[in-house]
Design a protein around this motif. Structure first.
Motif, PDB file in Angstrom:
ATOM      1  N   UNK A  28       0.827  -1.206   0.000  1.00 36.43           N
ATOM      2  CA  UNK A  28       0.000   0.000   0.000  1.00 36.43           C
ATOM      3  C   UNK A  28       0.858   1.251   0.000  1.00 36.43           C
ATOM      4  N   UNK A  29       0.258   2.357  -0.438  1.00 33.60           N
ATOM      5  CA  UNK A  29       0.930   3.652  -0.451  1.00 33.60           C
ATOM      6  C   UNK A  29       0.759   4.326   0.899  1.00 33.60           C
ATOM      7  N   UNK A  30       1.834   4.843   1.467  1.00 36.14           N
ATOM      8  CA  UNK A  30       1.761   5.615   2.697  1.00 36.14           C
ATOM      9  C   UNK A  30       2.481   5.045   3.900  1.00 36.14           C
ATOM     10  N   UNK A  31       2.356   3.739   4.183  1.00 35.08           N
ATOM     11  CA  UNK A  31       3.020   3.224   5.379  1.00 35.08           C
ATOM     12  C   UNK A  31       4.541   3.187   5.245  1.00 35.08           C
ATOM     13  N   UNK A  32       5.213   3.600   6.309  1.00 28.75           N
ATOM     14  CA  UNK A  32       6.667   3.531   6.377  1.00 28.75           C
ATOM     15  C   UNK A  32       7.087   2.309   7.174  1.00 28.75           C
ATOM     16  N   UNK A  33       6.312   2.009   8.232  1.00 27.61           N
ATOM     17  CA  UNK A  33       6.676   0.927   9.129  1.00 27.61           C
ATOM     18  C   UNK A  33       5.408   0.342   9.754  1.00 27.61           C
ATOM     19  N   UNK A  34       5.441  -0.949  10.027  1.00 27.60           N
ATOM     20  CA  UNK A  34       4.354  -1.602  10.755  1.00 27.60           C
ATOM     21  C   UNK A  34       4.831  -1.772  12.180  1.00 27.60           C
ATOM     22  N   UNK A  35       4.098  -1.210  13.116  1.00 18.67           N
ATOM     23  CA  UNK A  35       4.495  -1.265  14.520  1.00 18.67           C
ATOM     24  C   UNK A  35       4.887   0.101  15.017  1.00 18.67           C
ATOM     25  N   UNK A  36       5.451   0.148  16.202  1.00 16.38           N
ATOM     26  CA  UNK A  36       5.802   1.431  16.796  1.00 16.38           C
ATOM     27  C   UNK A  36       7.039   2.008  16.129  1.00 16.38           C
ATOM     28  N   UNK A  37       7.159   3.334  16.122  1.00 12.18           N
ATOM     29  CA  UNK A  37       8.309   3.951  15.469  1.00 12.18           C
ATOM     30  C   UNK A  37       9.623   3.735  16.217  1.00 12.18           C
ATOM     31  N   UNK A  38       9.543   3.445  17.503  1.00 13.24           N
ATOM     32  CA  UNK A  38      10.743   3.276  18.317  1.00 13.24           C
ATOM     33  C   UNK A  38      10.900   1.823  18.737  1.00 13.24           C
ATOM     34  N   UNK A  39      11.468   1.009  17.878  1.00  9.79           N
ATOM     35  CA  UNK A  39      11.718  -0.377  18.266  1.00  9.79           C
ATOM     36  C   UNK A  39      13.217  -0.591  18.353  1.00  9.79           C
ATOM     37  N   UNK A  63     -15.622 -14.453  13.376  1.00  7.60           N
ATOM     38  CA  UNK A  63     -15.211 -13.140  12.904  1.00  7.60           C
ATOM     39  C   UNK A  63     -13.720 -12.936  13.163  1.00  7.60           C
ATOM     40  N   UNK A  64     -13.017 -12.461  12.150  1.00  8.59           N
ATOM     41  CA  UNK A  64     -11.610 -12.127  12.306  1.00  8.59           C
ATOM     42  C   UNK A  64     -11.503 -10.651  12.650  1.00  8.59           C
ATOM     43  N   UNK A  65     -10.761 -10.342  13.703  1.00 12.93           N
ATOM     44  CA  UNK A  65     -10.500  -8.951  14.052  1.00 12.93           C
ATOM     45  C   UNK A  65      -9.018  -8.701  13.881  1.00 12.93           C
ATOM     46  N   UNK A  66      -8.693  -7.722  13.056  1.00 18.70           N
ATOM     47  CA  UNK A  66      -7.306  -7.425  12.736  1.00 18.70           C
ATOM     48  C   UNK A  66      -6.994  -6.018  13.210  1.00 18.70           C
ATOM     49  N   UNK A  67      -5.985  -5.890  14.059  1.00 16.87           N
ATOM     50  CA  UNK A  67      -5.521  -4.597  14.542  1.00 16.87           C
ATOM     51  C   UNK A  67      -4.141  -4.343  13.963  1.00 16.87           C
ATOM     52  N   UNK A  68      -4.003  -3.209  13.283  1.00 16.27           N
ATOM     53  CA  UNK A  68      -2.746  -2.868  12.614  1.00 16.27           C
ATOM     54  C   UNK A  68      -2.258  -1.530  13.162  1.00 16.27           C
ATOM     55  N   UNK A  69      -1.009  -1.491  13.623  1.00 14.97           N
ATOM     56  CA  UNK A  69      -0.375  -0.251  14.057  1.00 14.97           C
ATOM     57  C   UNK A  69       0.602   0.177  12.970  1.00 14.97           C
ATOM     58  N   UNK A  70       0.452   1.420  12.502  1.00 13.46           N
ATOM     59  CA  UNK A  70       1.261   1.892  11.375  1.00 13.46           C
ATOM     60  C   UNK A  70       1.967   3.200  11.689  1.00 13.46           C
ATOM     61  N   UNK A  71       3.137   3.351  11.103  1.00 12.89           N
ATOM     62  CA  UNK A  71       3.816   4.629  11.015  1.00 12.89           C
ATOM     63  C   UNK A  71       3.677   5.054   9.561  1.00 12.89           C
ATOM     64  N   UNK A  72       3.086   6.232   9.351  1.00 12.44           N
ATOM     65  CA  UNK A  72       2.843   6.700   7.994  1.00 12.44           C
ATOM     66  C   UNK A  72       3.865   7.738   7.576  1.00 12.44           C
ATOM     67  N   UNK A 107      -4.484   1.707  13.457  1.00 11.91           N
ATOM     68  CA  UNK A 107      -4.057   2.717  14.419  1.00 11.91           C
ATOM     69  C   UNK A 107      -2.793   3.374  13.890  1.00 11.91           C
ATOM     70  N   UNK A 108      -2.847   4.674  13.680  1.00  9.82           N
ATOM     71  CA  UNK A 108      -1.669   5.423  13.234  1.00  9.82           C
ATOM     72  C   UNK A 108      -0.907   5.822  14.486  1.00  9.82           C
ATOM     73  N   UNK A 109       0.296   5.277  14.658  1.00  6.46           N
ATOM     74  CA  UNK A 109       1.057   5.505  15.888  1.00  6.46           C
ATOM     75  C   UNK A 109       2.197   6.485  15.692  1.00  6.46           C
ATOM     76  N   UNK A 110       2.378   6.969  14.460  1.00  3.67           N
ATOM     77  CA  UNK A 110       3.435   7.935  14.230  1.00  3.67           C
ATOM     78  C   UNK A 110       3.529   8.341  12.786  1.00  3.67           C
ATOM     79  N   UNK A 111       4.313   9.416  12.568  1.00  2.10           N
ATOM     80  CA  UNK A 111       4.615   9.906  11.232  1.00  2.10           C
ATOM     81  C   UNK A 111       6.124   9.979  11.095  1.00  2.10           C
ATOM     82  N   UNK A 112       6.593   9.761   9.879  1.00  2.00           N
ATOM     83  CA  UNK A 112       8.038   9.787   9.639  1.00  2.00           C
ATOM     84  C   UNK A 112       8.303  10.410   8.291  1.00  2.00           C
TER      85      UNK A 112
END
Length: 113
Positions: A28-39, A63-72, A107-112
């Motif tokens: 996809x267009x936009x995501x830089x990282x999956x997960x928190x920006x500080x790993x 039902x499948x529930x999918x939670x995604x944390x992204x750095x955009x 969940x957008x957890x940061x920008x980079x």
């Protein structure tokens, strides 16, 4: 996730679904990282990055529930990118696993830069 066909049963693990979701997010267009920006270095080596950024759970009713944390990437239209990722994940899982009941939470957890 258990699928019953005329030939028998197919079991798709939640880890496999998580791998599919990660691949769709990477395409996809936009995501830089999956997960928190500080790993930390140790988390990357031990593979905690995958577990931290994408969480897949299956409820009793199937039902499948999918939670995604992204750095955009800084400067992208956040609502547009998130909506596109939700739609892409939903449609790809429906196509590959025949899952009809899928909830995708982003969940957008940061920008980079």
């Amino acid at each position: 996730m258990l699928i019953t066909t005329e030939y028998g049963k197919i079991e798709i693990t939640l880890q496999t679904i998580s791998s599919i979701v990660k691949k769709v997010v990477q395409e996809s267009y936009g995501p830089v990282n999956v997960g928190s920006p500080q790993q930390g270095f140790l988390a990357r080596i031990l593979g905690a990055e995958e577990k931290h950024g994408i969480k897949v759970t299956e409820e009793i009713d199937g039902t499948l529930e999918i939670n995604i944390e992204l750095v955009l990437e800084y400067g992208v239209r956040i609502p547009t990118v998130v909506t596109n990722i939700q739609e892409n994940v939903f449609h790809r899982l429906k196509l590959l696993t025949e899952a009809n009941n899928v909830k995708v939470n982003v969940y957008v957890v940061g920008l980079q830069d």
